[in-house]
Structure formats: C-alpha cells, structure tokens
Design an enzyme around this catalytic site. Structure first.
Site, PDB file in Angstrom:
ATOM      1  N   ASP A  65     -22.358  -3.925  21.902  1.00 27.30           N
ATOM      2  CA  ASP A  65     -21.478  -5.061  22.163  1.00 27.30           C
ATOM      3  C   ASP A  65     -20.047  -4.759  21.736  1.00 27.30           C
ATOM      4  O   ASP A  65     -19.775  -3.730  21.108  1.00 27.30           O
ATOM      5  CB  ASP A  65     -22.012  -6.326  21.468  1.00 27.30           C
ATOM      6  CG  ASP A  65     -22.487  -6.066  20.031  1.00 27.30           C
ATOM      7  OD1 ASP A  65     -22.052  -5.058  19.437  1.00 27.30           O
ATOM      8  OD2 ASP A  65     -23.277  -6.866  19.510  1.00 27.30           O
ATOM      9  N   ASN A 134     -29.181 -15.973  12.579  1.00 30.76           N
ATOM     10  CA  ASN A 134     -29.731 -16.937  13.545  1.00 30.76           C
ATOM     11  C   ASN A 134     -30.666 -16.278  14.560  1.00 30.76           C
ATOM     12  O   ASN A 134     -31.012 -16.886  15.566  1.00 30.76           O
ATOM     13  CB  ASN A 134     -28.609 -17.690  14.266  1.00 30.76           C
ATOM     14  CG  ASN A 134     -27.765 -16.775  15.155  1.00 30.76           C
ATOM     15  OD1 ASN A 134     -28.009 -15.572  15.230  1.00 30.76           O
ATOM     16  ND2 ASN A 134     -26.790 -17.343  15.834  1.00 30.76           N
ATOM     17  N   HIS A 136     -30.073 -13.546  16.394  1.00 25.68           N
ATOM     18  CA  HIS A 136     -29.498 -12.829  17.535  1.00 25.68           C
ATOM     19  C   HIS A 136     -29.703 -11.325  17.409  1.00 25.68           C
ATOM     20  O   HIS A 136     -29.847 -10.786  16.302  1.00 25.68           O
ATOM     21  CB  HIS A 136     -28.020 -13.188  17.749  1.00 25.68           C
ATOM     22  CG  HIS A 136     -27.052 -12.615  16.768  1.00 25.68           C
ATOM     23  ND1 HIS A 136     -25.908 -13.263  16.386  1.00 25.68           N
ATOM     24  CD2 HIS A 136     -27.031 -11.429  16.104  1.00 25.68           C
ATOM     25  CE1 HIS A 136     -25.226 -12.505  15.548  1.00 25.68           C
ATOM     26  NE2 HIS A 136     -25.895 -11.398  15.350  1.00 25.68           N
ATOM     27  N   GLU A 141     -27.005 -14.687  21.553  1.00 28.47           N
ATOM     28  CA  GLU A 141     -27.205 -15.822  20.663  1.00 28.47           C
ATOM     29  C   GLU A 141     -28.406 -16.659  21.122  1.00 28.47           C
ATOM     30  O   GLU A 141     -28.903 -16.469  22.236  1.00 28.47           O
ATOM     31  CB  GLU A 141     -25.932 -16.685  20.669  1.00 28.47           C
ATOM     32  CG  GLU A 141     -24.678 -15.951  20.192  1.00 28.47           C
ATOM     33  CD  GLU A 141     -24.626 -15.763  18.684  1.00 28.47           C
ATOM     34  OE1 GLU A 141     -25.680 -15.661  18.027  1.00 28.47           O
ATOM     35  OE2 GLU A 141     -23.503 -15.698  18.137  1.00 28.47           O
TER      36      GLU A 141
HETATM   37  P1  PGA Z   1     -25.163  -7.401   9.765  1.00 23.14           P
HETATM   38  O1  PGA Z   1     -25.186  -8.006  11.249  1.00 23.14           O
HETATM   39  O2  PGA Z   1     -25.851  -6.076   9.857  1.00 23.14           O
HETATM   40  O3  PGA Z   1     -23.720  -7.273   9.459  1.00 23.14           O
HETATM   41  O4  PGA Z   1     -25.890  -8.373   8.920  1.00 23.14           O
HETATM   42  C1  PGA Z   1     -26.343  -7.915  12.003  1.00 23.14           C
HETATM   43  C2  PGA Z   1     -26.142  -8.605  13.342  1.00 23.14           C
HETATM   44  O5  PGA Z   1     -25.431  -9.628  13.384  1.00 23.14           O
HETATM   45  O6  PGA Z   1     -26.724  -8.158  14.337  1.00 23.14           O
END
Ligand code: PGA
Length: 254
Positions: A65, A134, A136, A141
């Site tokens: 992304d 959450n 994702h 999302e």
């Molecule tokens: P993080 O993010 O590794 O910074 O916790 C993970 C994500 O949002 O996919």
C-alpha cells in the site's frame, strides 16, 4: 492456518525471516508490508544478507500500500519506508521494487497497472502482512470487499490515529491510500501475517477464531490454502485455543 506462538517479538521476526529467506534465495516475488511490526523481520533479513546467508538478487518486491498525495521523498511515504528500512540494504535491483503509485493523475488506472505488474511478475510468491488493531490488512479497512483488487480507500479514523505516531500531528496523516485488495492478497502463494503486543490480541483473535467477515478483513486468511500466522504471547493472549496451536507446533508430523 498454521499458528506459531513465539516467546518474543524477536522470535516472531526470526520465524518470519526463515520463511522469507527461502523464497528470496529462490529469486522469488516477495510481497512486503510497512508499519512497525515488520521492521524487526527486515533487520533480521538485512543481518542475514550481510552474513551471506540470504540474497535478494533476482527477487521482485511489491509493497502492499501507499498514501495518496504524499510525495515519495516524504519520510513516511511507503516508497521511502520500504527503501530505507529494507530494500536499499540488500542486493535487490531497485528497478524490481514496486510500490503503488499514490501520486498518479489517474489513480484507478495506476491501480490496474499495479495489478497487471503483479500478474506479469508471475504473481506474489509470499506476502508478508501486519494487522491493524481493527483487523485491517494492507489498508483494507473493515467492510472491504473480500475479493477487492488494488484500489483507493479512505482510512478508518482508528487507523489514522494509530498511524499518527509516525507524523508530527494527526492532521498530517493522509486519509486516502492505495492498497492491494483482499482479492490481490489471496492470490499470493503463501501469506505470512505477523503481530506482536497485547494491543493486537483482539484483532488476532478475530482473525484466527472469529467468523470469516469483512468486519475483520484479516479473516480472509481463513480461506487461503497456505496462511501462516506468527504472533508473540501477548498478541496470542486472547486466543481460546492457544494451547492447541502450541501442541500442533510441538507435534508436527515428520
Ligand atoms: P503496525 O501496523 O505494524 O505498525 O502495528 C500494522 C498494520 O496496520 O497493518
């Protein structure tokens, strides 16, 4: 799904690096993720590369992304993060490192080109994934189509808040992004999702033991034929069957 519960975030990184190393030494197509969690895995792979244990020559990388509208020179663009934290420290040809284009005049066309580039590379062999609090994966999302392809999305306020730590203020976090879709992710040969920390425990429990649901986009791993979930004890702390997952790991068929 294979569930691997590790003693520490370092052990999570070692397990993930073990898997990625095999694909890298075969000159595979690697799907790479941003966020904090993969950084230890990249550091481990860079260490092994410097020790002569793994080469990325001949590999291709595709990032999951990118933010829309953030210049690639910005230190939080995922173009910069992938290059600064990983690809610039190993022997991959920079021309073979692909990041979704969040600056295109025609973003939908750029998304379609990104999908085609993955197909033209022969598909992603192994996709590394984090998970949001959450649920994702990538920037898919909750309520993302389970068969979605690379496209523009609007971030959930929770994700904006979670990512604000990388920026000077909440207002600086872009709310639009380009992300591989859940359908794109499902086409990869193997999925390796890593998660550490108690703050990920709920999302991990939904991913592993909740229903297949767009409410937890990471639950698409349940219908992937080769998904590996690597977590530390804290991230595993809300799994009902954690003892069983450990039992499986201790009693793998020879
Ligand atoms: P993080 O993010 O590794 O910074 O916790 C993970 C994500 O949002 O996919």
């Amino acid at each position: 799904m294979e569930i691997i519960v590790c003693d520490s975030p370092h052990d999570v990184a070692v397990q993930a690096a073990d898997i990625l190393q095999g694909y890298a030494n075969d000159g595979g197509v690697l799907g790479v993720a941003t966020g904090s969690t993969p950084l230890l895995t990249y550091q481990e792979l860079i260490r092994r590369h410097k020790a002569g244990e793994v080469s990325f020559a001949g590999c291709t990388m595709f990032a999951l992304d990118e933010y829309v509208g953030l210049p690639i020179e910005h230190e939080q663009s995922y173009y910069r993060v992938i290059h600064d934290e990983f690809s610039d420290h190993v022997d991959i040809d920079p021309a073979d490192v692909h990041i979704p284009n969040g600056l295109a005049d025609d973003v939908p066309a750029a998304c379609a080109e990104y999908e085609q580039a993955i197909v033209d590379a022969g598909g992603i062999d192994v996709q590394l994934l984090g998970i949001g609090t959450n649920g994702h994966v990538g920037f898919n999302e909750p309520a993302s189509s389970l068969s979605s392809l690379t496209r523009m999305k609007t971030l959930h306020p929770q994700t904006v808040a979670d990512n604000a730590r990388f920026f000077n203020s909440l207002d600086e976090v872009p709310i639009h992004v380009v992300t591989q879709g859940l359908g794109t992710i499902q086409r990869a040969g193997q999925l390796v999702l890593i998660a550490t920390g108690e703050h990920k425990a709920h999302a991990v429990s939904q991913l592993v033991e909740g229903p297949l649901s767009a409410a937890c986009p990471a639950s698409v791993l349940q219908i992937h034929p080769h998904a590996t979930v690597i977590v530390d004890e804290a991230a595993a702390s809300r799994l009902n069957n954690v003892d069983y997952y450990k039992f499986i790991q201790q009693n793998k068929p020879q």
